[in-house]
Design a protein around this motif. Sequence first.
Motif, PDB file in Angstrom:
ATOM      1  N   THR A 207      36.420 -45.897  40.609  1.00  0.00           N
ATOM      2  CA  THR A 207      35.832 -45.293  39.401  1.00  0.00           C
ATOM      3  C   THR A 207      34.602 -46.055  38.926  1.00  0.00           C
ATOM      4  OG1 THR A 207      38.005 -44.468  38.691  1.00  0.00           O
ATOM      5  CG2 THR A 207      36.267 -44.611  37.017  1.00  0.00           C
ATOM      6  N   SER A 208      34.717 -47.369  38.863  1.00  0.00           N
ATOM      7  CA  SER A 208      33.588 -48.182  38.412  1.00  0.00           C
ATOM      8  C   SER A 208      32.446 -48.138  39.420  1.00  0.00           C
ATOM      9  CB  SER A 208      34.024 -49.631  38.178  1.00  0.00           C
ATOM     10  OG  SER A 208      34.658 -50.165  39.319  1.00  0.00           O
ATOM     11  N   THR A 209      32.770 -47.969  40.699  1.00  0.00           N
ATOM     12  CA  THR A 209      31.726 -47.844  41.716  1.00  0.00           C
ATOM     13  C   THR A 209      30.953 -46.539  41.536  1.00  0.00           C
ATOM     14  OG1 THR A 209      33.052 -49.114  43.304  1.00  0.00           O
ATOM     15  CG2 THR A 209      31.232 -47.817  44.191  1.00  0.00           C
ATOM     16  N   ILE A 210      31.671 -45.463  41.239  1.00  0.00           N
ATOM     17  CA  ILE A 210      31.021 -44.176  40.985  1.00  0.00           C
ATOM     18  C   ILE A 210      30.097 -44.269  39.781  1.00  0.00           C
ATOM     19  CG2 ILE A 210      31.427 -41.806  40.201  1.00  0.00           C
ATOM     20  CD1 ILE A 210      33.946 -41.777  41.929  1.00  0.00           C
ATOM     21  N   LEU A 211      30.582 -44.891  38.723  1.00  0.00           N
ATOM     22  CA  LEU A 211      29.761 -45.038  37.516  1.00  0.00           C
ATOM     23  C   LEU A 211      28.519 -45.880  37.796  1.00  0.00           C
ATOM     24  CD1 LEU A 211      32.606 -45.618  34.899  1.00  0.00           C
ATOM     25  CD2 LEU A 211      31.183 -43.580  35.157  1.00  0.00           C
ATOM     26  N   ARG A 212      28.692 -46.926  38.594  1.00  0.00           N
ATOM     27  CA  ARG A 212      27.536 -47.757  38.928  1.00  0.00           C
ATOM     28  C   ARG A 212      26.557 -47.023  39.823  1.00  0.00           C
ATOM     29  NH1 ARG A 212      27.315 -52.163  43.535  1.00  0.00           N
ATOM     30  NH2 ARG A 212      27.395 -50.124  44.591  1.00  0.00           N
ATOM     31  N   ASP A 213      27.065 -46.338  40.860  1.00  0.00           N
ATOM     32  CA  ASP A 213      26.177 -45.668  41.802  1.00  0.00           C
ATOM     33  C   ASP A 213      25.505 -44.429  41.220  1.00  0.00           C
ATOM     34  OD1 ASP A 213      26.745 -47.582  43.617  1.00  0.00           O
ATOM     35  OD2 ASP A 213      27.985 -46.359  44.933  1.00  0.00           O
ATOM     36  N   SER A 214      25.970 -43.985  40.060  1.00  0.00           N
ATOM     37  CA  SER A 214      25.255 -42.909  39.383  1.00  0.00           C
ATOM     38  C   SER A 214      23.867 -43.386  38.961  1.00  0.00           C
ATOM     39  CB  SER A 214      26.039 -42.423  38.162  1.00  0.00           C
ATOM     40  OG  SER A 214      26.142 -43.448  37.180  1.00  0.00           O
ATOM     41  N   GLY A 215      23.651 -44.694  39.066  1.00  0.00           N
ATOM     42  CA  GLY A 215      22.338 -45.263  38.772  1.00  0.00           C
ATOM     43  C   GLY A 215      21.254 -44.786  39.723  1.00  0.00           C
ATOM     44  N   TYR A 216      21.646 -44.136  40.821  1.00  0.00           N
ATOM     45  CA  TYR A 216      20.641 -43.530  41.699  1.00  0.00           C
ATOM     46  C   TYR A 216      19.831 -42.485  40.938  1.00  0.00           C
ATOM     47  CZ  TYR A 216      22.063 -45.514  46.205  1.00  0.00           C
ATOM     48  OH  TYR A 216      22.304 -46.355  47.254  1.00  0.00           O
ATOM     49  N   GLY A 217      20.427 -41.916  39.899  1.00  0.00           N
ATOM     50  CA  GLY A 217      19.691 -40.956  39.081  1.00  0.00           C
ATOM     51  C   GLY A 217      18.498 -41.612  38.420  1.00  0.00           C
ATOM     52  N   ALA A 218      18.739 -42.759  37.781  1.00  0.00           N
ATOM     53  CA  ALA A 218      17.655 -43.512  37.144  1.00  0.00           C
ATOM     54  C   ALA A 218      16.688 -44.058  38.183  1.00  0.00           C
ATOM     55  CB  ALA A 218      18.242 -44.659  36.315  1.00  0.00           C
ATOM     56  N   TYR A 219      17.228 -44.435  39.327  1.00  0.00           N
ATOM     57  CA  TYR A 219      16.402 -44.993  40.405  1.00  0.00           C
ATOM     58  C   TYR A 219      15.399 -43.968  40.908  1.00  0.00           C
ATOM     59  CZ  TYR A 219      15.313 -47.030  44.989  1.00  0.00           C
ATOM     60  OH  TYR A 219      14.676 -47.532  46.084  1.00  0.00           O
ATOM     61  N   PHE A 220      15.886 -42.782  41.282  1.00  0.00           N
ATOM     62  CA  PHE A 220      14.999 -41.749  41.802  1.00  0.00           C
ATOM     63  C   PHE A 220      14.055 -41.217  40.725  1.00  0.00           C
ATOM     64  CE2 PHE A 220      18.270 -40.625  45.291  1.00  0.00           C
ATOM     65  CZ  PHE A 220      17.705 -41.578  46.127  1.00  0.00           C
ATOM     66  N   TRP A 221      14.573 -41.134  39.489  1.00  0.00           N
ATOM     67  CA  TRP A 221      13.732 -40.668  38.380  1.00  0.00           C
ATOM     68  C   TRP A 221      12.562 -41.632  38.174  1.00  0.00           C
ATOM     69  CZ3 TRP A 221      11.608 -42.269  33.878  1.00  0.00           C
ATOM     70  CH2 TRP A 221      11.171 -41.294  32.975  1.00  0.00           C
ATOM     71  N   ALA A 222      12.856 -42.925  38.119  1.00  0.00           N
ATOM     72  CA  ALA A 222      11.809 -43.928  37.891  1.00  0.00           C
ATOM     73  C   ALA A 222      10.814 -43.957  39.045  1.00  0.00           C
ATOM     74  CB  ALA A 222      12.442 -45.307  37.708  1.00  0.00           C
ATOM     75  N   TYR A 223      11.331 -43.807  40.263  1.00  0.00           N
ATOM     76  CA  TYR A 223      10.438 -43.820  41.422  1.00  0.00           C
ATOM     77  C   TYR A 223       9.470 -42.637  41.386  1.00  0.00           C
ATOM     78  CZ  TYR A 223       8.644 -43.790  46.110  1.00  0.00           C
ATOM     79  OH  TYR A 223       7.788 -43.787  47.167  1.00  0.00           O
ATOM     80  N   GLU A 224      10.030 -41.455  41.161  1.00  0.00           N
ATOM     81  CA  GLU A 224       9.192 -40.258  41.138  1.00  0.00           C
ATOM     82  C   GLU A 224       8.213 -40.281  39.965  1.00  0.00           C
ATOM     83  OE1 GLU A 224       7.663 -36.604  42.348  1.00  0.00           O
ATOM     84  OE2 GLU A 224       8.987 -38.018  43.380  1.00  0.00           O
ATOM     85  N   ALA A 225       8.687 -40.739  38.807  1.00  0.00           N
ATOM     86  CA  ALA A 225       7.812 -40.803  37.631  1.00  0.00           C
ATOM     87  C   ALA A 225       6.644 -41.746  37.875  1.00  0.00           C
ATOM     88  CB  ALA A 225       8.611 -41.251  36.410  1.00  0.00           C
ATOM     89  N   THR A 226       6.912 -42.884  38.498  1.00  0.00           N
ATOM     90  CA  THR A 226       5.855 -43.854  38.787  1.00  0.00           C
ATOM     91  C   THR A 226       4.865 -43.293  39.798  1.00  0.00           C
ATOM     92  OG1 THR A 226       7.405 -45.674  38.397  1.00  0.00           O
ATOM     93  CG2 THR A 226       5.373 -46.206  39.557  1.00  0.00           C
TER      94      THR A 226
ATOM     95  N   THR B 168      39.330 -49.433  35.016  1.00  0.00           N
ATOM     96  CA  THR B 168      37.975 -49.630  34.499  1.00  0.00           C
ATOM     97  C   THR B 168      37.991 -49.895  32.998  1.00  0.00           C
ATOM     98  OG1 THR B 168      37.020 -48.177  36.200  1.00  0.00           O
ATOM     99  CG2 THR B 168      35.713 -48.533  34.215  1.00  0.00           C
ATOM    100  N   TRP B 169      38.773 -49.102  32.269  1.00  0.00           N
ATOM    101  CA  TRP B 169      38.813 -49.263  30.817  1.00  0.00           C
ATOM    102  C   TRP B 169      39.441 -50.586  30.407  1.00  0.00           C
ATOM    103  CZ3 TRP B 169      36.348 -47.933  26.774  1.00  0.00           C
ATOM    104  CH2 TRP B 169      36.905 -48.094  25.506  1.00  0.00           C
ATOM    105  N   SER B 170      40.555 -50.971  31.053  1.00  0.00           N
ATOM    106  CA  SER B 170      41.210 -52.232  30.698  1.00  0.00           C
ATOM    107  C   SER B 170      40.304 -53.417  31.002  1.00  0.00           C
ATOM    108  CB  SER B 170      42.544 -52.377  31.434  1.00  0.00           C
ATOM    109  OG  SER B 170      42.347 -52.598  32.817  1.00  0.00           O
ATOM    110  N   THR B 171      39.508 -53.307  32.054  1.00  0.00           N
ATOM    111  CA  THR B 171      38.575 -54.379  32.407  1.00  0.00           C
ATOM    112  C   THR B 171      37.487 -54.511  31.352  1.00  0.00           C
ATOM    113  OG1 THR B 171      38.964 -53.987  34.759  1.00  0.00           O
ATOM    114  CG2 THR B 171      36.997 -55.232  34.176  1.00  0.00           C
ATOM    115  N   ILE B 172      36.974 -53.371  30.881  1.00  0.00           N
ATOM    116  CA  ILE B 172      35.945 -53.394  29.833  1.00  0.00           C
ATOM    117  C   ILE B 172      36.502 -54.014  28.563  1.00  0.00           C
ATOM    118  CG2 ILE B 172      34.535 -51.954  28.316  1.00  0.00           C
ATOM    119  CD1 ILE B 172      34.280 -49.951  30.611  1.00  0.00           C
ATOM    120  N   VAL B 173      37.678 -53.565  28.141  1.00  0.00           N
ATOM    121  CA  VAL B 173      38.285 -54.053  26.898  1.00  0.00           C
ATOM    122  C   VAL B 173      38.608 -55.536  26.981  1.00  0.00           C
ATOM    123  CG1 VAL B 173      40.299 -53.874  25.387  1.00  0.00           C
ATOM    124  CG2 VAL B 173      39.212 -51.798  26.276  1.00  0.00           C
TER     125      VAL B 173
END
Length: 335
Positions: free
Chosen positions: A162-181, A289-294
């Motif tokens: 679960t935490s890996t999925i949440l982290r790898d969703s960062g590809y959205g920001a990655y591709f967005w920033a690359y294309e915007a630049t 994931t939640w227990s780790t955050i808390v």
Amino acid sequence: MNESQEPNPTVDFVAGTIGGAASLVVGFPFDTVKVRFQNPEFAQRYSSTMNAFTTIVREERFVGLFKGITSPLAAVALMNGLVFASYRFLLSIQLDNSSSMPTMSQIALAGAGCGVISSIITTPTELIKIRQQSLVTPTSTKQVAWDIFKRSGVRGLYRGGTSTILRDSGYGAYFWAYEATCRYLNSRASSTARSSETSLVVHEFDHQPNVSSWTTLLTAGAVAGVAGWMFTFPFDVVKTRIQGTESPHLTQSASIRLLLTSSPASHLGLSQMYSTKATPSSHHPYRTTWSTIVNSYRSEGMPVFFRGLSPTLIRAIPVNMATFATFEAVAHALS
């Protein structure tokens, strides 16, 4: 290359694979330091990023910085192919036709989606890598992977999914920033913006590197790397803590039995990696994931979620510059 020319999947796959391998080698020492900072057992041993580098080299030699590289290197071809293919597919299904220019929101959505898909590969790969990086005693990738499988089966290899999925969703920001630049920098040279297809950036530069295109490519890669981590780094900390500890469902008897069947040379390392004390599932701080955050917030405060950010951002710049530079060079050579 003309705009109407179809991309060559073989060239793009080979170039992406070599580019991914190059970026892994360039950035892996920084990744090792990041993992050490995020692991509670090692975090207090290092006072700074530079201190961590020098301490690891002094105590474990230079190869200590590359401990665990075999696992991600072995999977880099499949992972990169999966990321690029899934990104293009998720982007294409949002467009009316292949000639349409995607909006920035479509790019971000496709990027996040391909991150979710790639987690199928990255979850077990990262798990094995983190376990190996957290060991002071040299242990092979095969030994670590087999030990996890014997203890917890296939489910154990996907601990922290679960935490890996949440982290790898960062590809959205990655591709967005690359294309915007890319669009911003290219707008100075052309009044008509062109899509870089992100994962196939070589087509934006027509396989003809020059001063302008290299500058744009390297700058966009560096910006994208930093942006991708800034938005998802807290989830990377959570993922590392979950994957750096054993599942609460593993019993004490199973831990002791498997330790006894390990080779004598690996007893110290594996005993450090896995606790032989049975911890009740309800009291395990890193069971979800939640227990780790808390639990992490309660015990160490908000700064814990940005522990290791410094070496990661430093790493992101040369890593992503290496990724796109190698991709472009290989694609140009093969074309």
